[in-house]
Design an enzyme around this catalytic site. Sequence first.
Site, PDB file in Angstrom:
ATOM      1  N   HIS A 248       6.252   7.534   0.936  1.00 22.83           N
ATOM      2  CA  HIS A 248       5.645   7.215  -0.489  1.00 22.83           C
ATOM      3  C   HIS A 248       5.260   8.806  -0.789  1.00 22.83           C
ATOM      4  O   HIS A 248       5.311   8.693  -2.059  1.00 22.83           O
ATOM      5  CB  HIS A 248       4.487   6.029  -0.421  1.00 22.83           C
ATOM      6  CG  HIS A 248       3.450   6.487   0.081  1.00 22.83           C
ATOM      7  ND1 HIS A 248       2.622   5.868   0.889  1.00 22.83           N
ATOM      8  CD2 HIS A 248       1.829   7.043  -0.897  1.00 22.83           C
ATOM      9  CE1 HIS A 248       1.656   6.153   1.131  1.00 22.83           C
ATOM     10  NE2 HIS A 248       1.746   7.227   0.163  1.00 22.83           N
ATOM     11  N   ASP A 281       6.444   3.440   6.648  1.00 21.04           N
ATOM     12  CA  ASP A 281       5.591   4.496   5.608  1.00 21.04           C
ATOM     13  C   ASP A 281       6.251   5.621   6.594  1.00 21.04           C
ATOM     14  O   ASP A 281       4.931   6.167   6.089  1.00 21.04           O
ATOM     15  CB  ASP A 281       4.799   3.732   4.756  1.00 21.04           C
ATOM     16  CG  ASP A 281       4.400   4.641   4.117  1.00 21.04           C
ATOM     17  OD1 ASP A 281       5.172   5.445   3.642  1.00 21.04           O
ATOM     18  OD2 ASP A 281       3.107   4.409   4.018  1.00 21.04           O
ATOM     19  N   SER A 363      -2.345  10.574   1.470  1.00 24.08           N
ATOM     20  CA  SER A 363      -1.399   9.810   2.591  1.00 24.08           C
ATOM     21  C   SER A 363      -0.946  10.896   2.862  1.00 24.08           C
ATOM     22  O   SER A 363      -0.206  11.838   2.493  1.00 24.08           O
ATOM     23  CB  SER A 363      -1.020   9.076   1.477  1.00 24.08           C
ATOM     24  OG  SER A 363      -1.480   7.950   0.712  1.00 24.08           O
TER      25      SER A 363
END
Length: 519
Positions: A248, A281, A363
């Site tokens: 992402h 992910d 992230s």
Amino acid sequence: MSTENDGTAVPADPAAPSTPPTPPVPPTPPTTAAEPATQAAHTAPEPEPDPTQTLPQTEAHPQARTQAHAPTPEPGPAHDAAHPQAPAHDAASAHPQAPAHPQPPAYAQAPAHATAASAGGWPPPPPAVPAWGAPLPPAPPAPGARKRTGGIVAAVLVAALVAGGIGGGIGYWAAERGDNGGFSSTTVSSGDAPASFKRDPGTVAAVAAKALPSVVTIQAKSGGTEGEGGTGTGFVYDQEGHIVTNNHVVASAADGGALSVTFSDGKSYDAEVVGRAEGYDVAVLKLTDAPKGLTPLPLGDSDKVAVGDSTIAIGAPFGLSNTVTTGIISAKNRPVASGDGSGGSNSYMSALQTDASINPGNSGGPLLDASGAVIGINSAIQSTGNGFGQSQAGSIGLGFAIPVNQAKNVAQQLIKTGKPVYPVIGATVNMNSKGAGATIAAQGAGGTAPVTPDGPAAKAGLKAGDVITGFDGHQIDSGPTLISEIWTHKPGDSVKVTYERDGKTATATVTLGERTGDS
């Protein structure tokens, strides 16, 4: 020592010694007698304290305090030899809690004695001859003494100020002449400090200093006219210039966008996407002009992580690059389904839960153990309003990382083929129900069969309506939890499955199949 009687009259001690015999000397006027004054201090109430007095109300040694108020005459040799201890001192030691202030002369108490005698009480004691060596009571202050005292105090203050000024001048003169006048300085200069300070191995500072050069900040911009994008984190995977991060983080720049990678020393490099795994992910980038001497971060073993182990997270929360936070592993095998908020497919992980502060921008960054090895990839946080995901909510102490054992397998596959490979059981499960297990749906997506013919689940005997409650020894409470556990394995693994059918519990062994790509 108790001070609860300070400032109040103390009753006479019945065991106090009587007045010693007096030598035959001429009588002395009663106004100078010491012994009656001492007796009056034990029989008469203490007078109101003089408001001009500045003595403290409580002291550690009342005896010393009593002596401080009585002037001591200079005794003669004969007196010293005959009386080494004056009676007045004996009285003070027998009554350690004597009043703090001197008592009025004996004649000041005469009216009280006269009243007692006239009322038929004991007659007043005769004037006593002062004991040898006893100090004389202080004379009553003369009129105007307070003014003179104030003048003396003022003079003393002026003298003190003048002395202070002289002392300061002398000190300055001594400091100025310190080099040539033989004076030595006790000031420690900065040159006397240790030349270097080394952190012990294993400390957070040491681990962070070693890991930071291998952690990068990723800037992703989409290929559209507005050039929207975001900031994330990644880390060096190998010396060829591969960078591992979250899908992402780079999804917006995957199709015609631009990616740049900045190291902790401020140097930036362009990068391109090698492969993305939306369900895991995980994504892998490669620097287009990788510098020499890259140092990959060591990879740990996420299967051996224990709850309570220390963790260190490195990333760029809200764009603040090279931020280091610490915490512990607060849970393992936490089923998490997260999305990027764009409406695309969710990702599923059996995550490592940590209380290290993780925010948007962390992230893709590494979650390290105390030795500096990567044990996970920070991927999601618990939001107070939007559930799991990568929203702009701040950290509340619930962060989730993809176990590095799973991420490593995915990264190797992406570097090799550019496409992810997923293990599957060949059955469609209900993703909405929770608590009773993962129920195999009555119908598959798009009208397909809920159990793939000749697939892994069909070969194990599973049917539509079966409720899977256990997978490889882990309890299953929902469809997302089942998928999270399946994706911790590889295609071809044989796993024991526990399920319920018609109220009865049964087990089966499923050999996992595979699916290539995210479509």
